[in-house]
Scaffold this motif. Structure first.
Motif, mmCIF file in Angstrom:
data_model
loop_
_atom_site.group_PDB
_atom_site.id
_atom_site.type_symbol
_atom_site.label_atom_id
_atom_site.label_comp_id
_atom_site.label_asym_id
_atom_site.label_seq_id
_atom_site.Cartn_x
_atom_site.Cartn_y
_atom_site.Cartn_z
ATOM 1 N N ARG A 1 1.802 -8.749 -1.583
ATOM 2 C CA ARG A 1 2.744 -7.749 -1.390
ATOM 3 C C ARG A 1 1.891 -6.599 -0.650
ATOM 4 O O ARG A 1 0.873 -6.376 -0.772
ATOM 5 C CB ARG A 1 2.885 -7.050 -2.877
ATOM 6 N N ALA A 2 2.798 -5.723 0.122
ATOM 7 C CA ALA A 2 2.274 -4.782 1.137
ATOM 8 C C ALA A 2 1.714 -3.453 0.624
ATOM 9 O O ALA A 2 0.683 -2.962 0.988
ATOM 10 C CB ALA A 2 3.429 -4.725 2.299
ATOM 11 N N GLY A 3 2.455 -3.028 -0.295
ATOM 12 C CA GLY A 3 2.077 -1.698 -0.968
ATOM 13 C C GLY A 3 2.620 -0.574 0.182
ATOM 14 O O GLY A 3 3.318 -0.763 1.197
ATOM 15 N N TRP B 1 -4.436 -2.515 -5.607
ATOM 16 C CA TRP B 1 -3.262 -2.022 -6.562
ATOM 17 C C TRP B 1 -3.512 -1.069 -7.491
ATOM 18 O O TRP B 1 -2.750 -0.447 -8.085
ATOM 19 C CB TRP B 1 -2.486 -3.232 -6.825
ATOM 20 N N GLU B 2 -4.881 -1.144 -7.866
ATOM 21 C CA GLU B 2 -5.125 -0.227 -8.938
ATOM 22 C C GLU B 2 -5.451 1.251 -8.320
ATOM 23 O O GLU B 2 -5.836 2.407 -8.868
ATOM 24 C CB GLU B 2 -6.525 -0.633 -9.625
ATOM 25 N N LEU C 1 -11.069 5.217 -2.369
ATOM 26 C CA LEU C 1 -12.073 5.524 -1.963
ATOM 27 C C LEU C 1 -13.139 4.707 -2.086
ATOM 28 O O LEU C 1 -14.218 4.420 -1.234
ATOM 29 C CB LEU C 1 -12.382 7.025 -2.685
ATOM 30 N N GLU C 2 -13.275 3.775 -3.084
ATOM 31 C CA GLU C 2 -14.274 2.713 -3.494
ATOM 32 C C GLU C 2 -14.230 1.736 -2.229
ATOM 33 O O GLU C 2 -15.058 1.280 -1.577
ATOM 34 C CB GLU C 2 -13.951 2.129 -4.834
ATOM 35 N N ILE C 3 -12.696 1.311 -1.766
ATOM 36 C CA ILE C 3 -12.642 0.625 -0.894
ATOM 37 C C ILE C 3 -13.406 1.019 0.430
ATOM 38 O O ILE C 3 -13.977 0.267 1.172
ATOM 39 C CB ILE C 3 -11.259 0.263 -0.747
ATOM 40 N N VAL C 4 -12.913 2.028 0.677
ATOM 41 C CA VAL C 4 -13.423 2.932 1.894
ATOM 42 C C VAL C 4 -15.003 2.840 2.057
ATOM 43 O O VAL C 4 -15.537 2.501 2.959
ATOM 44 C CB VAL C 4 -12.965 4.320 2.057
ATOM 45 N N ASP D 1 -9.439 -11.556 -4.173
ATOM 46 C CA ASP D 1 -8.705 -11.344 -5.282
ATOM 47 C C ASP D 1 -9.249 -9.769 -5.641
ATOM 48 O O ASP D 1 -8.565 -9.036 -6.517
ATOM 49 C CB ASP D 1 -8.852 -12.208 -6.511
ATOM 50 N N VAL D 2 -10.590 -9.765 -5.910
ATOM 51 C CA VAL D 2 -11.276 -8.455 -6.367
ATOM 52 C C VAL D 2 -10.868 -7.249 -5.628
ATOM 53 O O VAL D 2 -10.442 -6.299 -6.000
ATOM 54 C CB VAL D 2 -12.965 -8.569 -6.189
ATOM 55 N N GLN D 3 -10.958 -7.282 -4.414
ATOM 56 C CA GLN D 3 -10.441 -6.041 -3.461
ATOM 57 C C GLN D 3 -8.862 -5.876 -3.334
ATOM 58 O O GLN D 3 -8.593 -4.669 -3.647
ATOM 59 C CB GLN D 3 -10.761 -6.721 -1.928
#
Ligand code: BTN
Length: 260
Positions: free
Chosen positions: A73-75, A194-195, A199-202, A187-189
């Protein structure tokens, strides 16, 4: 269809496996139009029309590499460009997990080992038929990893810039095991996405980036190349380039060459 993945995972079920397809991205888009849902994984042993970024070909011989596509899903539009960036993080993590070889990311989403490309990501936005949803957009996330292909069998023009996992491990790797690791990492990413843990991803992306801090040239499909220092990533995933006289440019799409 039987799934190899844990039922608590969003991604990796159902799995559609094929010997040879045109492109796993095209097959996934067809499945989506026929009602396939988020998490569907398409994997093929070979592709006859493998596609890369910027309209290029992705060389896809049968039986040696990994070719797969996920329906996501795109978001919201502002964050959609993080999907391919997250995919490159998942690929790099899965490679390092399976081989202990350090994989890094060249902006936006090329996965490198020792500066040579080992994997690429192609994300395409697709709308399902109105009867299924009138609002939700989906992304077909295609990933190709050079696993057991000897570099010598690729066209000579690619030898200086391309590698495969077997060149670093010295042996054939189990492609299914790599796919399981990749799906788990992705799946983790995807959950973080979605949560709203943006900033954690960046932060994680910056830690895996081979581009940030380097002098680079950005090549565009049209227009002159642009040289500068890769300074950082914007929240929409674009690359910040610091140029002479303190000028900053923001790059949304380009081919980057690392200079030093
Ligand atoms: C790139 O140019 O770096 C992106 C390459 C993406 C290749 C993968 S292989 C699986 C999926 N199907 C395609 O046709 N392309 C992607």
């Amino acid at each position: 269809m039987q799934s190899a993945y844990h039922q608590s995972m969003i991604l990796g079920h159902p799995i559609h496996r094929y010997e040879e397809v045109t492109s796993t991205n095209l097959v996934a888009a067809d499945l989506l139009r026929n009602g396939a849902t988020e998490g569907t994984l398409v994997v093929a042993d070979g592709q006859t029309q493998g596609r890369g970024r910027l309209g290029r070909e992705w060389i896809s011989p049968t039986g040696v590499n990994l070719y797969c596509s996920y329906i996501l899903r795109a978001g919201d539009a502002e964050w959609i460009s993080w999907i391919p960036l997250m995919a490159s993080m998942a690929v790099a993590a899965a490679i390092t997990g399976a081989t202990r070889v350090n994989a890094r990311i060249k902006w936006p989403n090329d996965v490198l080992i020792d500066g040579k490309k080992v994997a690429g990501v192609l994300a395409e936005t697709v709308s399902p038929p109105q009867s299924i949803s009138d609002a939700v957009q989906f992304v077909i996330l295609g990933i190709g990893v050079n696993v057991n292909i000897p570099v010598s069998s690729l066209p000579e023009s690619l030898h200086a810039t391309t590698t495969s996992l077997m060149e670093h491990v010295g042996d054939d790797l189990d492609r299914d095991q790599l796919l399981t690791g990749l799906t788990t990492e992705l799946d983790v990413q995807y959950r973080k996405y979605w949560e709203g843990q943006r900033l954690e991803i960046v932060r994680e992306y910056l830690a895996m980036s081979d581009t940030i801090g380097k002098k680079v040239v950005a090549h565009f499909p049209v227009g002159s190349p642009m040289e500068g220092w890769a300074d950082g990533i914007e929240l929409d995933g674009s690359l910040r380039l610091r140029r002479g006289q303190g000028g900053l440019s923001t790059i949304h799409s380009a081919d980057i060459v690392h200079l030093r």
